[in-house]
Design a protein around this motif. Structure first.
Motif, PDB file in Angstrom:
ATOM      1  N   THR A  37       1.002  -1.041  -0.002  1.00 22.41           N
ATOM      2  CA  THR A  37      -0.079  -0.127  -0.060  1.00 22.41           C
ATOM      3  C   THR A  37       0.850   1.034  -0.153  1.00 22.41           C
ATOM      4  O   THR A  37       0.490   2.012  -0.563  1.00 22.41           O
ATOM      5  N   LEU A  40       2.240   1.844  -3.287  1.00 18.11           N
ATOM      6  CA  LEU A  40       1.310   2.352  -4.533  1.00 18.11           C
ATOM      7  C   LEU A  40       0.851   3.806  -4.158  1.00 18.11           C
ATOM      8  O   LEU A  40       0.620   4.520  -5.137  1.00 18.11           O
ATOM      9  N   GLY A 147      -9.269  -0.273 -15.239  1.00 19.07           N
ATOM     10  CA  GLY A 147      -8.895  -0.269 -14.057  1.00 19.07           C
ATOM     11  C   GLY A 147      -7.567  -0.818 -13.788  1.00 19.07           C
ATOM     12  O   GLY A 147      -6.941  -0.779 -12.804  1.00 19.07           O
ATOM     13  N   GLY A 150      -4.459   1.217 -12.857  1.00 20.92           N
ATOM     14  CA  GLY A 150      -3.786   1.935 -11.721  1.00 20.92           C
ATOM     15  C   GLY A 150      -4.062   0.807 -10.463  1.00 20.92           C
ATOM     16  O   GLY A 150      -3.397   0.835  -9.467  1.00 20.92           O
ATOM     17  N   SER A 151      -4.780  -0.457 -10.822  1.00 13.81           N
ATOM     18  CA  SER A 151      -5.072  -1.540  -9.590  1.00 13.81           C
ATOM     19  C   SER A 151      -4.767  -2.757 -10.049  1.00 13.81           C
ATOM     20  O   SER A 151      -4.817  -3.932  -9.245  1.00 13.81           O
ATOM     21  N   ASP A 223      -4.491   7.923 -11.379  1.00 13.67           N
ATOM     22  CA  ASP A 223      -5.401   8.310 -10.448  1.00 13.67           C
ATOM     23  C   ASP A 223      -6.903   7.890 -10.918  1.00 13.67           C
ATOM     24  O   ASP A 223      -7.859   7.298  -9.972  1.00 13.67           O
ATOM     25  N   SER A 225      -7.536   5.587 -13.007  1.00 13.53           N
ATOM     26  CA  SER A 225      -7.858   4.330 -13.190  1.00 13.53           C
ATOM     27  C   SER A 225      -8.024   3.731 -11.809  1.00 13.53           C
ATOM     28  O   SER A 225      -8.812   2.612 -11.564  1.00 13.53           O
ATOM     29  N   ARG A 226      -7.502   3.938 -10.594  1.00  8.81           N
ATOM     30  CA  ARG A 226      -7.797   3.490  -9.335  1.00  8.81           C
ATOM     31  C   ARG A 226      -8.947   3.818  -8.780  1.00  8.81           C
ATOM     32  O   ARG A 226      -9.746   3.052  -8.163  1.00  8.81           O
TER      33      ARG A 226
END
Length: 331
Positions: A37, A40, A147, A150-151, A223, A225-226
């Motif tokens: 985390t 990221l 997505g 970003g993830s 940003d 995408s997350r």
């Protein structure tokens, strides 16, 4: 032959020390999930700090990167909503911030307006456009594949971290291994001397602000995408504040000519580590800007002392050489 100790060793030692202290204060800090985390969350700051590094090396500054996040994120969401093309959304998003950086460079170099004023104005304009276009309402993104930027994960590594590594490597090569990189340092060290030596200062100024705009656009895409949404207020928080702090704490001089991509990245991880540690320790979010502000003050103070010492040493070395020249016996 003595090996020169890298300048980044000092800030790296501070990062390790802070990590050890936080791990002792909270067992939750040094866990795989928290470190993932942390990385990221630090990715956006690290990407922005790379762009700021290029600008700061020329003794400039870019205040518009936070607004660039909102601009690129909203544009990518709008393109996806009306056309559905992920590649088109990525291209439009990045081009928008590239043009923003190009505009900054043109005004700063040719009109001679101070970088602070130009990028502050650009920040205001770029922040207003997403608000006007969306009426301050977020634009939802429905394409699930978007997505992944970003993830998602690639070979177990978060995609944003991979993007950061690629950008960092390219930035390092450009600064450390090319003539253009040498010219960037030269312009930051002494603009007039660089110009007299044949350096194309216009190209340097345009390039550094375009690079800063590019990193801002990439951050906007990550940003959006997350969050799976184009937020018109994205980037209006501490992103700009933390990215400049990361570069300065990482050894990039506000006076130009000194610094590296590696130092800025370590500074970004340090800022992210402190922010993450304060969250784990349940410290109020109101304290985070205060702590980061103190860190910036310390970093700028050391930078000022370092620059003053370098100038003084340069003065005395020149004076000494001239005195020696005058006292040499006639042949």
């Amino acid at each position: 032959m003595k090996r020169k100790i890298p300048d980044e060793i000092g800030i790296l030692a501070v990062l390790v020390l802070v990590g050890l202290i936080l791990s002792l204060m909270s067992p939750e800090f040094f866990t795989a999930s928290n470190l993932s985390t942390l990385l990221l969350n630090a990715t956006v700051i690290a990407l922005l700090s790379i762009g700021e590094t290029f600008v700061l090396l020329t003794a400039g500054i870019d205040l518009s990167v936070g607004s660039g996040i909102a601009l690129s994120g909203v544009l990518s969401a709008l393109i996806l909503e009306h056309h559905g093309s992920i590649w088109l959304s990525l291209i439009v998003a990045v081009i928008s911030t590239l043009l923003m950086g190009l505009f900054n460079g043109l005004i700063i170099h040719y009109v001679k307006v101070p970088p602070f004023i130009v990028t502050f104005a650009t920040m205001s304009v770029a922040a207003s456009i997403p608000m006007i276009v969306t009426q301050a309402n977020p634009i939802a993104i429905t394409q699930e594949s978007f997505g992944n930027i970003g993830s998602g994960y690639l070979l177990g590594v978060p995609v944003p971290v991979i993007i950061l590594v690629v950008v960092a490597i390219l930035a390092y090569i450009l600064l450390a291994k090319t003539v253009v990189g040498m010219q960037i340092y030269a312009v930051g060290g002494n603009r007039e001397s660089a110009r007299l030596a044949g350096v194309n200062t216009a190209r340097v100024d345009l390039l550094v602000y375009i690079v800063s705009g590019f990193t801002s656009g990439v951050c906007g895409i990550i940003d959006a995408s997350r969050l799976m949404s184009g937020y018109p207020t994205a980037g209006s928080g501490n992103d700009l504040f933390f990215s400049i702090a990361a570069a300065v704490v990482g050894g990039v001089s506000l006076f130009g000519g000194i610094g590296s991509v590696g130092g800025a990245l370590i500074g970004a991880v340090l800022i992210g580590t402190i922010s993450d540690g304060l969250n784990i320790l349940n410290v109020s979010s109101y304290w985070q800007p205060l702590v980061i502000g103190v860190i910036i003050l310390i970093g700028v103070t050391f930078d000022t002392l370092r620059t003053s010492q370098r100038l003084n040493l340069s003065f005395w070395s020149v004076l000494s050489s001239r005195l020696k020249g005058r006292t040499q016996p006639l042949s």
